[in-house]
Design a protein around this motif. Structure first.
Motif, PDB file in Angstrom:
ATOM      1  N   SER A   1     101.348 -23.152 109.059  1.00 43.84           N
ATOM      2  CA  SER A   1     100.193 -21.966 109.002  1.00 43.84           C
ATOM      3  C   SER A   1     100.532 -20.658 109.651  1.00 43.84           C
ATOM      4  CB  SER A   1      98.945 -22.577 109.632  1.00 43.84           C
ATOM      5  OG  SER A   1      98.600 -23.673 108.902  1.00 43.84           O
ATOM      6  N   LEU A   2     101.501 -20.912 110.503  1.00 39.77           N
ATOM      7  CA  LEU A   2     101.993 -19.702 111.258  1.00 39.77           C
ATOM      8  C   LEU A   2     102.873 -18.836 110.700  1.00 39.77           C
ATOM      9  CD1 LEU A   2     102.408 -21.088 114.994  1.00 39.77           C
ATOM     10  CD2 LEU A   2     101.018 -19.301 114.244  1.00 39.77           C
ATOM     11  N   ALA A   3     103.703 -19.593 109.838  1.00 41.97           N
ATOM     12  CA  ALA A   3     104.615 -19.015 108.617  1.00 41.97           C
ATOM     13  C   ALA A   3     103.839 -18.190 107.671  1.00 41.97           C
ATOM     14  CB  ALA A   3     105.421 -19.924 108.125  1.00 41.97           C
ATOM     15  N   ARG A   4     102.551 -18.790 107.292  1.00 33.91           N
ATOM     16  CA  ARG A   4     101.844 -18.024 106.349  1.00 33.91           C
ATOM     17  C   ARG A   4     100.908 -16.838 106.889  1.00 33.91           C
ATOM     18  NH1 ARG A   4      96.991 -20.923 105.751  1.00 33.91           N
ATOM     19  NH2 ARG A   4      96.459 -19.480 107.431  1.00 33.91           N
ATOM     20  N   VAL A   5     100.827 -16.856 107.967  1.00 36.55           N
ATOM     21  CA  VAL A   5     100.201 -15.758 108.902  1.00 36.55           C
ATOM     22  C   VAL A   5     101.122 -14.584 108.773  1.00 36.55           C
ATOM     23  CG1 VAL A   5      99.547 -14.782 111.287  1.00 36.55           C
ATOM     24  CG2 VAL A   5      98.662 -17.015 110.273  1.00 36.55           C
ATOM     25  N   LEU A   6     102.682 -14.886 109.370  1.00 39.32           N
ATOM     26  CA  LEU A   6     103.669 -14.044 109.434  1.00 39.32           C
ATOM     27  C   LEU A   6     103.953 -13.466 107.972  1.00 39.32           C
ATOM     28  CD1 LEU A   6     105.321 -12.689 111.665  1.00 39.32           C
ATOM     29  CD2 LEU A   6     107.201 -14.501 111.229  1.00 39.32           C
ATOM     30  N   SER A   7     103.812 -14.346 106.893  1.00 40.94           N
ATOM     31  CA  SER A   7     104.181 -13.668 105.522  1.00 40.94           C
ATOM     32  C   SER A   7     102.841 -12.753 105.337  1.00 40.94           C
ATOM     33  CB  SER A   7     104.046 -14.900 104.799  1.00 40.94           C
ATOM     34  OG  SER A   7     103.982 -14.565 103.346  1.00 40.94           O
ATOM     35  N   ALA A   8     101.722 -13.039 105.665  1.00 37.65           N
ATOM     36  CA  ALA A   8     100.693 -12.186 105.263  1.00 37.65           C
ATOM     37  C   ALA A   8     100.967 -10.715 105.818  1.00 37.65           C
ATOM     38  CB  ALA A   8      99.417 -12.752 105.970  1.00 37.65           C
TER      39      ALA A   8
ATOM     40  N   LYS B   1      92.797 -18.735  96.423  1.00 43.86           N
ATOM     41  CA  LYS B   1      92.816 -19.318  97.717  1.00 43.86           C
ATOM     42  C   LYS B   1      94.083 -18.691  98.631  1.00 43.86           C
ATOM     43  CE  LYS B   1      91.059 -24.124  96.816  1.00 43.86           C
ATOM     44  NZ  LYS B   1      89.692 -23.679  97.786  1.00 43.86           N
ATOM     45  N   THR B   2      95.066 -18.016  98.007  1.00 45.42           N
ATOM     46  CA  THR B   2      96.053 -17.648  98.919  1.00 45.42           C
ATOM     47  C   THR B   2      95.523 -16.200  99.208  1.00 45.42           C
ATOM     48  OG1 THR B   2      97.629 -18.541  97.662  1.00 45.42           O
ATOM     49  CG2 THR B   2      98.515 -16.455  98.415  1.00 45.42           C
ATOM     50  N   LEU B   3      94.704 -15.584  98.265  1.00 50.41           N
ATOM     51  CA  LEU B   3      94.015 -14.104  98.789  1.00 50.41           C
ATOM     52  C   LEU B   3      93.173 -14.256  99.930  1.00 50.41           C
ATOM     53  CD1 LEU B   3      93.391 -12.539  95.147  1.00 50.41           C
ATOM     54  CD2 LEU B   3      95.008 -12.068  96.718  1.00 50.41           C
ATOM     55  N   GLU B   4      92.429 -15.244  99.871  1.00 46.36           N
ATOM     56  CA  GLU B   4      91.617 -15.567 100.954  1.00 46.36           C
ATOM     57  C   GLU B   4      92.158 -15.906 102.309  1.00 46.36           C
ATOM     58  OE1 GLU B   4      88.724 -18.822 100.022  1.00 46.36           O
ATOM     59  OE2 GLU B   4      88.015 -17.815  98.134  1.00 46.36           O
ATOM     60  N   ALA B   5      93.429 -16.723 102.170  1.00 44.84           N
ATOM     61  CA  ALA B   5      94.145 -17.006 103.302  1.00 44.84           C
ATOM     62  C   ALA B   5      94.721 -15.605 103.926  1.00 44.84           C
ATOM     63  CB  ALA B   5      95.166 -18.069 103.176  1.00 44.84           C
ATOM     64  N   TYR B   6      95.429 -14.849 103.069  1.00 42.38           N
ATOM     65  CA  TYR B   6      95.863 -13.697 103.330  1.00 42.38           C
ATOM     66  C   TYR B   6      95.028 -12.724 104.088  1.00 42.38           C
ATOM     67  CZ  TYR B   6     100.785 -14.264 101.821  1.00 42.38           C
ATOM     68  OH  TYR B   6     102.126 -14.594 101.643  1.00 42.38           O
ATOM     69  N   ASP B   7      93.755 -12.459 103.376  1.00 44.58           N
ATOM     70  CA  ASP B   7      92.776 -11.717 104.329  1.00 44.58           C
ATOM     71  C   ASP B   7      92.406 -12.149 105.536  1.00 44.58           C
ATOM     72  OD1 ASP B   7      90.577  -9.697 103.697  1.00 44.58           O
ATOM     73  OD2 ASP B   7      89.395 -11.371 103.839  1.00 44.58           O
ATOM     74  N   ARG B   8      92.054 -13.493 105.577  1.00 49.66           N
ATOM     75  CA  ARG B   8      91.745 -14.227 106.849  1.00 49.66           C
ATOM     76  C   ARG B   8      92.837 -13.905 107.778  1.00 49.66           C
ATOM     77  NH1 ARG B   8      90.663 -18.754 104.802  1.00 49.66           N
ATOM     78  NH2 ARG B   8      92.786 -19.764 105.393  1.00 49.66           N
TER      79      ARG B   8
END
Length: 309
Positions: A85-92, A32-39
């Motif tokens: 979610s924005l923090a995760r986007v920046l992390s990706a 699920k983390t891979l999917e989120a990073y890819d997205r």
């Protein structure tokens, strides 16, 4: 992984594929983390191609400015994306650009000045010891079929008695029970050993003795009514039923039992490092939130009990 379209040249697409392989094979991030990073990355590149007026190339990425990233973050915020979610986007994005730099593909300073959005602290909502016990035991009163009642009790007992995530509990096989400790496969395929207390083991043995289906040694032990692997949704529905019967708040979920496991251990003097290992947290900082939970509960009890609280 996702169908979000973006305009980029083949070199960029090739680097994305290499990055995703590294995240999965080397860093072993959960699916699920891979999917989120890819997205997240695809959404950024889609924005960037429109922002710059053409397909994204390595040169586009190298010439990226902090203002471009802030514009993207502002656009996502306008779509009601929350701070977490924005923090995760920046992390990706940082992960992808860090990969490109390590591989000698390009170097960009754009991300170094972009601040991570502040995330409001959210404390886990644990049940009391009595509430946790009643949540597990009341299952028998709500289910007429003995084997299903025993099954649901065993799953919930694993969440509270061993601190398992619901996905981890449903993935347990008979082979995982062959030693004194329970072998658990957690996020990213990481394996940990968790003590199996007598009450939890007894709940599991009761379920196994009543289950009408064969339970192969290396297959998930908990079964649905047709014999297939048990769906997490059924346990979530059972917990919702228990909330109504016991008058518990909406926060009383299967995951709340895991929070309760950690909070109650800490409240009785459990070592934070040991609790980290039991929960399967990669970082101690993730586990440290339970110190705040326990302190919060202590202060609440004080306020309720003290004459001038």
């Amino acid at each position: 992984m996702t169908d979000i379209a973006f305009a980029a040249d083949e070199t960029v697409k090739r680097e994305i594929a290499r990055w995703m392989r590294e995240l999965g094979a080397v860093r072993r991030l959960a699916g699920k983390t891979l999917e989120a990073y890819d997205r997240d990355l695809r959404q950024f590149l889609s924005f960037l191609s429109g922002h710059t007026g053409g397909p994204v190339s390595l040169r586009t990425l190298e010439e990226l400015r902090a203002a471009d990233i802030r514009a993207f973050m502002a656009a996502r915020r306008a779509e009601s994306l929350g701070s977490r979610s924005l923090a995760r986007v920046l992390s990706a994005l940082k992960s992808f650009f860090g990969f490109l730099e390590r591989e000698g593909v390009l170097k960009s300073e754009a991300l170094t000045t972009v601040r991570t959005p502040k995330i409001p602290k959210s404390l886990p909502k644990a049940l009391t010891v009595i509430e946790a016990r009643r949540t597990i035991e009341t299952t028998q009163e709500l289910e007429e079929r003995p084997w299903i009642a025993a099954r649901d009790m065993a799953v919930l007992a694993l969440c509270y008695g061993s601190g398992l995530r619901i996905s981890e509990a449903l993935a347990v096989t008979p082979a995982d029970l062959e030693t004194q400790a329970l072998r658990v496969t957690g996020k990213g395929g990481k394996v940990r050993m968790v003590p199996l207390i007598a009450a939890v083991r007894q709940a599991i043995e009761t379920y196994k003795s009543l289950c009408p289906f064969a339970l192969p040694r290396d297959e998930p032990m908990f079964r649905g009514v047709r014999g297939g692997p048990l769906s997490p949704r059924l346990i979530q529905m059972r917990t919702a039923q228990l909330r109504g019967a016991l008058g518990l708040p909406p926060s009383a979920t299967p995951h709340a039992l895991r929070h309760s496991f950690a909070t109650h251990l800490l409240g009785r003097g459990g070592d934070l490092r040991a609790i980290q290992e039991l929960l399967g947290h990669a970082s101690l900082s993730t586990t440290q939130v339970y110190t705040a939970v326990d302190t919060d509960r202590l202060l609440e009890s004080y306020r309720k009990a003290h004459p001038r609280g």
